[in-house]
Scaffold this motif. Structure first.
Motif: not given
Length: 281
Positions: A225, A228, A231, A244, A259, A262, A272, A275-276, A279-281
């Protein structure tokens, strides 16, 4: 501790505050979660030492790893070693560290007395599982299930290596096409194998219960991840992010498995917060 001193004698195992395994690494490093997650599940006390990667050049690499003073650095000049993958500056490693870790890399784990080194994140995770085998069967319950778990861990190494080169290239701000292609192919192969395994076994990758295979999957997928964060670089080079929207459509069981885990009590403290920050995408 003087930079040339030998390790302290092994502390008594009866000491409840003593860790059963000490790990030195750059932080955050999702690959050491393999050990910390396993430790929570099987009741093993693990100690983690480290700092962000760009600060480890100021640390003494040793069982008693610690930030170095200027005086320490002057005394340790003869311990200087060239940087390894992921590092661009001079590093300071004691002879004891290199005896325990002949490849000179992190994460680096040690037995409580500092004399036995365990390297590579999957092997460090296996150590924790063996130490806590009486509390949780994370490494299978017979030779066949343990070997099946090993098969998944070994297959994951192929993906992990290409993923590491990919993430490091992104961090360096330059992404050769061949590195992108290899990472994409490795990701697709690894996810496809994981998806097929979950189709066969149901809730877990290898067996009827949580195992080292599931822990490895979450840690390696989480580490990926990091893509991200880059990008803009991918798009500037006309590359589509590998993570994606198609991932959920192509490997729904694998993504759902990630998920779900997690949120698991043993996984969430590591996964957690990491990942916070992304970026979400």
């Amino acid at each position: 501790m003087p930079v040339h001193s030998r390790h302290h004698p092994r502390p008594p195992l009866a000491d409840p505050a003593m860790s059963e395994l000490r790990i030195f690494s750059y932080l955050p490093n999702p690959r050491i979660w393999k050990a910390t997650i396993a430790a929570r599940l099987c009741g093993v006390k693990v100690e983690v030492r480290g700092a962000p990667a760009n600060e480890l050049a100021d640390w003494l690499w040793d069982f008693d790893a610690h930030p170095m003073t200027d005086q320490d650095k002057a005394a340790a000049a003869d311990l200087a070693h060239g940087a390894k993958t992921g590092f661009t500056t001079q590093l300071f490693k004691t002879e004891e560290f290199l005896e325990a870790h002949p490849f000179g890399t992190v994460p680096a784990a040690f037995s409580p007395d500092g004399r036995v080194g365990i390297y590579e994140s999957n092997s460090i995770m296996r150590t924790v599982a063996r130490l806590g085998a009486d509390n949780a069967p994370l490494y299978g319950d017979d030779a066949y299930s343990a070997s099946r778990i090993d098969s998944y861990l070994d297959a994951s190494l192929v993906f992990a290596r290409d993923a590491q080169f990919y993430i490091l290239a992104l961090r360096a701000g330059s992404l050769p096409r061949d590195i992108y292609i290899r990472a994409k192919q490795a990701f697709e192969s690894w996810m496809s194998g994981t998806e097929r395994a979950l189709m066969t076994t149901g809730d877990y990758i290898v067996a009827d219960g949580l195992s080292l295979a599931d822990i490895c999957f979450v840690a390696e997928f989480a580490l990926f991840h990091n893509e991200r964060l880059h990008t803009d670089l991918l798009l500037a080079n006309e590359f589509e992010p590998i993570l994606n929207a198609a991932v959920a459509e192509t490997w729904p069981r694998a993504l759902d498995h990630f998920q779900r885990l997690c949120r698991h009590r043993a996984f969430a403290p590591d996964v957690e917060p990491f990942l916070k920050l992304l970026p979400n995408k």
